[in-house]
Design a protein around this motif. Sequence first.
Motif, PDB file in Angstrom:
ATOM      1  N   SER A 110       0.813  -1.325   0.101  1.00 16.14           N
ATOM      2  CA  SER A 110       0.092   0.094  -0.178  1.00 16.14           C
ATOM      3  C   SER A 110       0.928   1.276   0.120  1.00 16.14           C
ATOM      4  O   SER A 110       0.444   2.252  -0.366  1.00 16.14           O
ATOM      5  N   ASP A 135       4.567   3.497  -4.425  1.00 19.44           N
ATOM      6  CA  ASP A 135       4.084   4.393  -5.425  1.00 19.44           C
ATOM      7  C   ASP A 135       3.996   3.469  -6.724  1.00 19.44           C
ATOM      8  O   ASP A 135       4.466   2.100  -6.913  1.00 19.44           O
ATOM      9  N   ASN A 136       3.101   3.785  -7.805  1.00 17.45           N
ATOM     10  CA  ASN A 136       2.788   2.992  -9.084  1.00 17.45           C
ATOM     11  C   ASN A 136       4.058   2.345  -9.658  1.00 17.45           C
ATOM     12  O   ASN A 136       4.266   1.449 -10.067  1.00 17.45           O
ATOM     13  N   LEU A 164       5.181  -0.432  -7.496  1.00 17.56           N
ATOM     14  CA  LEU A 164       4.255  -1.275  -7.180  1.00 17.56           C
ATOM     15  C   LEU A 164       4.196  -2.321  -8.306  1.00 17.56           C
ATOM     16  O   LEU A 164       3.927  -3.600  -8.224  1.00 17.56           O
ATOM     17  N   GLU A 165       4.604  -1.787  -9.896  1.00 18.39           N
ATOM     18  CA  GLU A 165       4.282  -2.770 -10.821  1.00 18.39           C
ATOM     19  C   GLU A 165       5.471  -3.447 -11.061  1.00 18.39           C
ATOM     20  O   GLU A 165       5.436  -4.343 -11.810  1.00 18.39           O
ATOM     21  N   ASP A 210      -0.181  -4.397 -13.831  1.00 19.89           N
ATOM     22  CA  ASP A 210      -0.580  -3.153 -14.033  1.00 19.89           C
ATOM     23  C   ASP A 210      -0.829  -2.423 -12.809  1.00 19.89           C
ATOM     24  O   ASP A 210      -1.807  -2.826 -11.792  1.00 19.89           O
ATOM     25  N   PRO A 211      -0.152  -1.275 -12.571  1.00 22.06           N
ATOM     26  CA  PRO A 211      -0.292  -0.765 -11.155  1.00 22.06           C
ATOM     27  C   PRO A 211      -1.623  -0.048 -10.672  1.00 22.06           C
ATOM     28  O   PRO A 211      -2.008  -0.086  -9.467  1.00 22.06           O
ATOM     29  N   LYS A 212      -2.253   0.260 -11.823  1.00 19.37           N
ATOM     30  CA  LYS A 212      -3.623   0.925 -11.505  1.00 19.37           C
ATOM     31  C   LYS A 212      -4.528  -0.387 -10.975  1.00 19.37           C
ATOM     32  O   LYS A 212      -5.475  -0.182 -10.005  1.00 19.37           O
ATOM     33  N   ARG A 213      -4.705  -1.507 -11.720  1.00 23.46           N
ATOM     34  CA  ARG A 213      -5.310  -2.533 -11.422  1.00 23.46           C
ATOM     35  C   ARG A 213      -4.968  -3.088 -10.035  1.00 23.46           C
ATOM     36  O   ARG A 213      -5.761  -3.578  -8.873  1.00 23.46           O
ATOM     37  N   ARG A 214      -3.557  -3.071  -9.488  1.00 25.51           N
ATOM     38  CA  ARG A 214      -3.258  -3.477  -8.453  1.00 25.51           C
ATOM     39  C   ARG A 214      -3.338  -2.570  -7.242  1.00 25.51           C
ATOM     40  O   ARG A 214      -3.926  -3.024  -6.050  1.00 25.51           O
ATOM     41  N   ARG A 215      -3.652  -1.236  -7.594  1.00 21.14           N
ATOM     42  CA  ARG A 215      -3.971  -0.365  -6.584  1.00 21.14           C
ATOM     43  C   ARG A 215      -5.662  -0.394  -6.248  1.00 21.14           C
ATOM     44  O   ARG A 215      -6.219  -0.279  -4.996  1.00 21.14           O
TER      45      ARG A 215
END
Length: 265
Positions: free
Chosen positions: A178, A181-182, A185-186, A230-235
């Motif tokens: 959490s 950052d993106n 995270l990716e 994909d960082p947006k999906r992970r977020r």
Amino acid sequence: PGTVREVLLGTCGSILDKQEMDPQILAALLEAVSESAIPSVILETHYTTVTQATLRHIKEALPGRELVIELGFESANPNILEHSLCKFMDLDALSNTIRQINDCGISPVLNIFLGAPFLTPEEQIQDAEKSIAWAAAHGASRVVVFPANIKPNTLLWKLHQEGTYNRISHWMLIELLSRLDNALLEKVELSWYGDRQNAGRDMHILPPTSCPRCQPILMSFYWAFMENFDPKRRRLLLAQLDAQVSCNCRSKFLASLGGEKRENR
């Protein structure tokens, strides 16, 4: 059965160490892999065993494959490496090895440890977060986060038996993810997070812990997290997990960081 997309080649330590793996046997192993249709090949080794000659040999033996050299790293903090993990590492030399691997067109991947002994939970998270950032800044294609597993006949096992080391919480791993950052995270993969025990394997090893209510939800989260980088999906997955779970084991962990208010961040 599904198609094998990836194979990891390793020994109990370093597959490129000539004292562990005879070069002729390694050559035969690479030849066998080259005759397969497996598109991605990972070799796990210590950074001091990597040479330009070896990298060239691997490239020539496995043309057209996605090649990865996975390196033990654990922490970017020399004090934690030495005093918590009993490991010495020349970070400048490691950085140079990462550069050589990249220059050869192979992807360097670094392993990072979460849960080093003799640290508070907050310090354990911060160390892993800083280590992920170090790896990315120095050219790692990805990092693999290994949450602490307590294995028999190890120092960590002895500390656990003595009551001076506690199993880490699954929520420590979630908190770490959490905070990234993106861009970081990716790059993250996860390993030894309890998937083996969930499949009925390695039951003598103690993975991260959670309550029975959280366990299946967390395992489903990890599966979905690893399916897509994909960082947006992970977020989004992290946000869904955050909204889905509210229980005592999570609250207890967050309190160990110095404030339960983090639960509603």
